[in-house]
Design an enzyme around this catalytic site. Sequence first.
Site, mmCIF file in Angstrom:
data_model
loop_
_atom_site.group_PDB
_atom_site.id
_atom_site.type_symbol
_atom_site.label_atom_id
_atom_site.label_comp_id
_atom_site.label_asym_id
_atom_site.label_seq_id
_atom_site.Cartn_x
_atom_site.Cartn_y
_atom_site.Cartn_z
ATOM 1 N N ASP A 194 -6.148 77.977 -1.332
ATOM 2 C CA ASP A 194 -6.331 79.390 -1.624
ATOM 3 C C ASP A 194 -5.743 80.190 -0.463
ATOM 4 O O ASP A 194 -6.155 80.034 0.687
ATOM 5 C CB ASP A 194 -7.822 79.714 -1.780
ATOM 6 C CG ASP A 194 -8.032 81.131 -2.264
ATOM 7 O OD1 ASP A 194 -9.164 81.485 -2.587
ATOM 8 O OD2 ASP A 194 -7.024 81.886 -2.324
HETATM 9 C C1 GLC Z 1 -7.022 85.165 -3.245
HETATM 10 C C2 GLC Z 1 -8.170 84.582 -4.042
HETATM 11 C C3 GLC Z 1 -7.745 83.578 -5.070
HETATM 12 C C4 GLC Z 1 -6.381 83.965 -5.610
HETATM 13 C C5 GLC Z 1 -5.389 83.785 -4.469
HETATM 14 C C6 GLC Z 1 -3.971 84.184 -4.863
HETATM 15 O O1 GLC Z 1 -7.392 85.304 -1.911
HETATM 16 O O2 GLC Z 1 -9.236 83.997 -3.287
HETATM 17 O O3 GLC Z 1 -8.750 83.555 -6.094
HETATM 18 O O4 GLC Z 1 -6.027 83.136 -6.692
HETATM 19 O O5 GLC Z 1 -5.768 84.507 -3.305
HETATM 20 O O6 GLC Z 1 -3.906 85.538 -5.135
#
Ligand code: GLC
Length: 731
Positions: A284
């Site tokens: 993430d």
């Molecule tokens: C964000 C979120 C995640 C998302 C990712 C890409 O910080 O925690 O749920 O899919 O980054 O945007």
Amino acid sequence: MKRLITYSCMAIFAMGSMAQNQKDEAQMNRFISGLMKKMTLEEKVGQLSQCSGGFATGPDNTRISRTEDISKGLIGSLLNVSGAANTRKYQEAAMKSRLQIPLLFGLDVIHGYRTGFPLPLAEAASFDLDAIERGSRCAAKEAAAAGLHWTFAPMVDISWDARWGRVMEGAGEDPYYGSLVAKARVHGLQGDDLSKENTILSCIKHFAGYGAAIAGKDYNSVDMSMGQFANFYMPPYKAGAEAGAATFMSAFNDFNNEPSTGSTFLLRELLKNQWGFKGFVVSDWGSVREMMNHRYAKDEKEAAYKGIKAGLDMEMVSECYSKNLVSLVKEGKVSIKLVDDAVRRILEQKYKLGLFDDPFRYCDEERERTVIGSQESRKEACYVSERSIVLLKNENSVLPLSSIKKVALIGALSKSQKDMCGAWSCAEVGKVVTLYEAMEKRGVDINYNDGYDLKTNKIVNLDQTLAAARQSDVVIVAMGEQAWESGEMRSKGDISIAAEQQRLVSELVKTGKPVVVLMMCGRPVIFNEVRRDAPAILCTWWLGSEAGNAICNVLWGDYNPSGKLPMTFPQHNGQIPLYYQYKSTGRPTALGGWCAKYIDIPTEPAYPFGYGLSYTTFNYSNVKLLPGDGKGTYTRVAVTVTNTGKYEGEEVVQLYVRDEVASITRPIKELKGFEKIKLNPGESKTVTFDVKDEQLGFYNNQMKFIVEKGDFTLMVGGNSRDLQEIKYILN
Ligand code: GLC
């Protein structure tokens, strides 16, 4: 004889399709093995690197995708890039690379793409798995038409803490229901064939336990027993893997004292080895590098080492892999086998999407123009939006508004397109139908007043607002949260609705006119004064592009609300975390006296899990046990449900189970079945639930699923509080 022929044809077909799948798999393996033989170590590491192509959805977005890196095959995927023309541009850069390995484009398509659907938490309130699957199907079709191959959805984190802003993205507090929703969303997104150009990869997130952040503070530590994890948080992740989700996303939080992104237990032992997950795991945002913030890695090189060893296949945004993996392999610290396994997993998904046959198959601008914003999408959005609305109160049958002429409409949220989209929205804001617009279209005589200032939450022009109420037949107040108040990094210590917003409702009720409150929110919220004073309350969440139409259809009775709360609504912040499947403890609250309770606030919720009213009423009777089938169904519990009101309506009939005595402490009840039925006035239906291992079993502290003989109480009803019980003994 005919049946025999049918079965044998089915068997032959099944064997044939299995043989075909094996042939296809062998062909894919040959292709990928051949390609990998040609790849340099640098090109392999490139496939493990994902960059953000446009806007940032997190901090430290250092490496905006540079097309020259793409042309050198040093980037394998982009996120936050969409549009057929835009993705084509980047894909053309990838085709200039030596081996022409196509890019994978990912985006957070969380609740609809350009046609906004209700928040996932709102959709979960529909308890309509078919509608939820169809919603994901629409999102996939529109996203695929816009050049996207992959969405970082569904978010399946269970949470018992409404202070955590990301409850809006999930399916609520129950693992049984959350598992079913996870499957429905994966099937909706991926369909039954990823090679079709209107299906996209799903992503089960955030693995694992992100919804249990201590104190509901986003990104905070998570600390729980393995038994707690296995019984309450693990099931939806496991269900997503079993549903064939193509990818997983590791969570920001630590789990069992290791960052999830570097947890060999989670990513390799549990997900890949025990569950047999064949897809790939993406981190993430910058969570590989954030292992340094966790003080689990001393530098980016150690972060890269711990990530690849743990089974983290693709690094989003931070560049620990791209800067360090080549040297780690050359120094003999990381086996090329680990890199090859990660590369293979990623290339397999690109192959399944058909990108090696045609890297531009999702970059069709003509298709984009015809698919996005279609009437089909809007119809589906309105369908599930109506069913996501929860009727919380309806004294003196204020609703539905049948012969209403003049409406005093109060609250700027009734005109706000942006706030109807909620967080994590890709919707075309300008095409959102607000409540005001929908009421105008319906020909309602509207007397509009802001009532309160959305920024300051202070009452404005009270006299004028009260005068409008007195001149009208009914008062409708749109109130609650704005879109920025729930979502990522939107934890709240106080989930109460502003006192002034609530005071305005009390003042409006004093006019003697019927007042209908529309609670627009992204999470359970506290509004005790409104609950006390307003005769009618609908929880309308944030419903997306068709918000206004869906709310009007419910207000005027074109659709009789059938939603049920997927999360408990507390009365007081101090009760949180508050959930229905709590344990007895050694001093159950029900005993009174020296028991589990507060001296200054109530213990009961404002509204329990599974709660929701209808314009009609339902009666539950004749609960009884029926024999099992001796082939896995121990018994069946039957209940007769009767529509005792004057409207046709839908009811979510719920089954809860209590294991009276077990080898570990178990909850006082758990949802283990539900069926949404439609009944005409006066009509009755007998609903029957099978009771199997799934209903009676649990994970022990060694994370083994077991079923123990003994006494059980089976409970049926229309919510988790008002239930009829029947005893059952498993011998
Ligand atoms: C964000 C979120 C995640 C998302 C990712 C890409 O910080 O925690 O749920 O899919 O980054 O945007």
